[in-house]
Write a protein that holds these residues in place. Structure first.
Motif, short mmCIF file in Angstrom:
data_model
loop_
_atom_site.label_atom_id
_atom_site.label_comp_id
_atom_site.label_asym_id
_atom_site.label_seq_id
_atom_site.Cartn_x
_atom_site.Cartn_y
_atom_site.Cartn_z
N VAL A 171 31.81 35.71 30.92
CA VAL A 171 32.96 36.33 30.27
C VAL A 171 33.25 35.60 28.96
O VAL A 171 33.54 34.40 28.95
CB VAL A 171 34.19 36.29 31.20
N GLN A 172 33.17 36.33 27.86
CA GLN A 172 33.30 35.76 26.53
C GLN A 172 34.76 35.77 26.05
O GLN A 172 35.64 36.35 26.70
CB GLN A 172 32.42 36.52 25.54
N SER A 173 34.99 35.17 24.89
CA SER A 173 36.35 34.96 24.39
C SER A 173 37.06 36.25 23.99
O SER A 173 38.26 36.25 23.76
CB SER A 173 36.33 34.00 23.20
N ASN A 174 36.33 37.36 23.87
CA ASN A 174 36.98 38.63 23.56
C ASN A 174 36.92 39.60 24.74
O ASN A 174 37.06 40.81 24.56
CB ASN A 174 36.32 39.28 22.33
N GLU A 175 36.73 39.06 25.96
CA GLU A 175 36.53 39.89 27.13
C GLU A 175 37.54 39.56 28.23
O GLU A 175 38.31 38.59 28.12
CB GLU A 175 35.10 39.73 27.65
N VAL A 176 37.52 40.35 29.30
CA VAL A 176 38.43 40.17 30.44
C VAL A 176 37.66 40.49 31.71
O VAL A 176 36.87 41.44 31.75
CB VAL A 176 39.65 41.12 30.34
N LEU A 177 37.89 39.70 32.75
CA LEU A 177 37.36 40.00 34.08
C LEU A 177 38.51 40.00 35.07
O LEU A 177 39.28 39.05 35.14
CB LEU A 177 36.31 38.98 34.50
N ILE A 178 38.62 41.09 35.85
CA ILE A 178 39.66 41.23 36.87
C ILE A 178 38.98 41.22 38.23
O ILE A 178 38.15 42.09 38.51
CB ILE A 178 40.47 42.52 36.67
N VAL A 179 39.32 40.25 39.06
CA VAL A 179 38.74 40.12 40.40
C VAL A 179 39.78 40.58 41.42
O VAL A 179 40.85 39.99 41.52
CB VAL A 179 38.32 38.67 40.69
N PRO A 180 39.50 41.63 42.19
CA PRO A 180 40.47 42.14 43.17
C PRO A 180 40.69 41.16 44.32
O PRO A 180 39.93 40.18 44.48
CB PRO A 180 39.82 43.44 43.68
N PRO A 181 41.68 41.41 45.16
CA PRO A 181 41.94 40.53 46.30
C PRO A 181 40.75 40.46 47.25
O PRO A 181 40.02 41.44 47.44
CB PRO A 181 43.15 41.20 46.99
N ASN A 182 40.58 39.27 47.84
CA ASN A 182 39.65 39.04 48.96
C ASN A 182 38.18 39.17 48.59
O ASN A 182 37.33 39.29 49.47
CB ASN A 182 39.99 39.98 50.14
N TRP A 183 37.85 39.11 47.30
CA TRP A 183 36.44 39.04 46.88
C TRP A 183 36.06 37.56 46.72
O TRP A 183 36.75 36.80 46.04
CB TRP A 183 36.23 39.76 45.55
N VAL A 184 34.97 37.16 47.34
CA VAL A 184 34.49 35.78 47.22
C VAL A 184 33.96 35.57 45.80
O VAL A 184 33.14 36.36 45.31
CB VAL A 184 33.39 35.49 48.25
N HIS A 185 34.43 34.51 45.14
CA HIS A 185 34.02 34.27 43.76
C HIS A 185 34.07 32.77 43.46
O HIS A 185 34.72 31.99 44.16
CB HIS A 185 34.93 35.01 42.78
N SER A 186 33.36 32.38 42.42
CA SER A 186 33.36 31.00 41.93
C SER A 186 33.36 31.05 40.42
O SER A 186 33.06 32.09 39.82
CB SER A 186 32.14 30.23 42.45
N LEU A 187 33.68 29.91 39.78
CA LEU A 187 33.70 29.91 38.32
C LEU A 187 33.24 28.56 37.77
O LEU A 187 33.38 27.52 38.43
CB LEU A 187 35.09 30.25 37.79
N ILE A 188 32.68 28.61 36.58
CA ILE A 188 32.25 27.42 35.85
C ILE A 188 32.70 27.58 34.40
O ILE A 188 32.48 28.63 33.79
CB ILE A 188 30.72 27.24 35.90
N MET A 189 33.31 26.54 33.85
CA MET A 189 33.64 26.53 32.42
C MET A 189 33.14 25.22 31.83
O MET A 189 33.49 24.14 32.32
CB MET A 189 35.14 26.68 32.19
N HIS A 190 32.32 25.31 30.80
CA HIS A 190 31.72 24.14 30.19
C HIS A 190 32.56 23.61 29.02
O HIS A 190 33.56 24.23 28.62
CB HIS A 190 30.30 24.47 29.69
#
Length: 302
Positions: free
Chosen positions: A77-96
């Motif tokens: 997901v870039q600086s001009n974008e958006v990601l919406i994760v609904p409830p109860n979806w398994v997810h992880s994230l990394i920010m460098h």
């Protein structure tokens, strides 16, 4: 010994406005008093392991990128974008290093419960990735930044003001996606009178605490049991039994958090026939027992 094992399985992370509580992959999101939304800004490199929760999670990068893995899909997901994760979806994230982002978490019931939101049900239940080429991207980012600004100012009734922008966001997304969503309905479903379902929902909302059945509600609407069941499912995307169960769970959650009624009394008040049934249904929906749910949130609602 059991208490020690349980304590090791539960992790708590303190933040300026509350906690993040993680047990296995299940996260229990907490909020400051009189709110059901929180916003975090961070420029710190960060990695958060796979988890899920009942809140909607929205990532709004403002510099660099944030890498999300949702189920088996990966989004950069870039600086001009958006990601919406609904409830109860398994997810992880990394920010460098060199990246920055806002992360929004909020409980969706007030928005998803709006009657016309049922028209875009598919949009509510799957991740939404708005790239730089998305026609709605600028409008949605603008609304989300208004949420951020409102959250940071903490003016009177700020939680409701934030939700007003979130509701606008979903309404705008629904408008952009309505044509595609409507193609999923066949001609027959388009002819169904929505007042059938509206009257049924009102009846359920007023009688959920009683032992009501599909036959009771279909008789109330004046239609056959089979026809009503099919119409209800087509209009709302969930069966009568699912809707009734979710209504009862929602009312039980409120009583667990905001009252000190015994569990047995709450089970009866929410329409469950027994404590055993209440425990089983609640655990299936919330991944913990009613007693544990109250214990987790008890520190924040005394």
């Amino acid at each position: 010994m059991e208490n020690n094992v349980h304590a090791e399985a539960m992790s708590r992370s303190r933040f300026p406005d509350g906690f993040r509580i993680l047990k296995g992959k299940q996260e229990y999101v907490t909020y400051i008093e009189h709110s059901s939304l929180r916003v975090w800004y961070s420029e710190t490199p960060w990695q958060y392991e796979s988890h899920c929760h009942s809140a909607v999670e929205i990532i709004v990068p403002v510099k660099g990128e944030v890498i999300y893995t949702v189920s088996e899909a990966t989004y950069r997901v870039q600086s001009n974008e958006v990601l919406i994760v609904p409830p109860n979806w398994v997810h992880s994230l990394i920010m460098h290093e060199g990246s920055a982002r806002y992360l929004l978490l909020f409980e969706p019931d007030n928005i998803f419960g709006m009657r016309d939101m049922q028209l875009v049900e598919g949009m509510l239940k799957t991740p939404i990735y708005l790239t730089g080429q998305s026609e709605s991207q600028d409008a949605i980012r603008s609304l989300l930044m208004q949420v951020v600004s409102c959250y940071e100012r903490k003016e009177f009734l700020w939680n409701s003001l934030c939700y007003s922008y979130l509701l606008q966001m979903y309404a705008r997304l629904g408008q952009f996606n309505m044509t595609r969503e409507l193609r999923r309905y066949d001609a027959k479903s388009q002819r169904i009178d929505p007042e059938i379902v509206d009257s049924a929902r009102l009846y359920i909302d007023q009688n959920y605490m009683r032992d009501i059945t599909l036959s009771d509600v279909s008789e109330f609407t004046g239609f056959s049991r089979c026809y009503f069941s099919r119409v209800f499912k087509q209009q709302l995307g969930q069966s009568f039994s699912e809707y009734l169960r979710n209504k009862r769970i929602s009312m039980a959650e409120d009583l667990l958090i905001h009252s000190r009624q015994p569990i047995q009394d709450i089970a009866m008040s929410a329409g469950f026939g027994s404590v055993a049934t209440f425990n089983r249904v609640f655990r299936d929906a919330k991944n913990c027992t009613p007693s544990r749910y109250r214990e987790i949130y008890g520190d924040f609602f005394k």
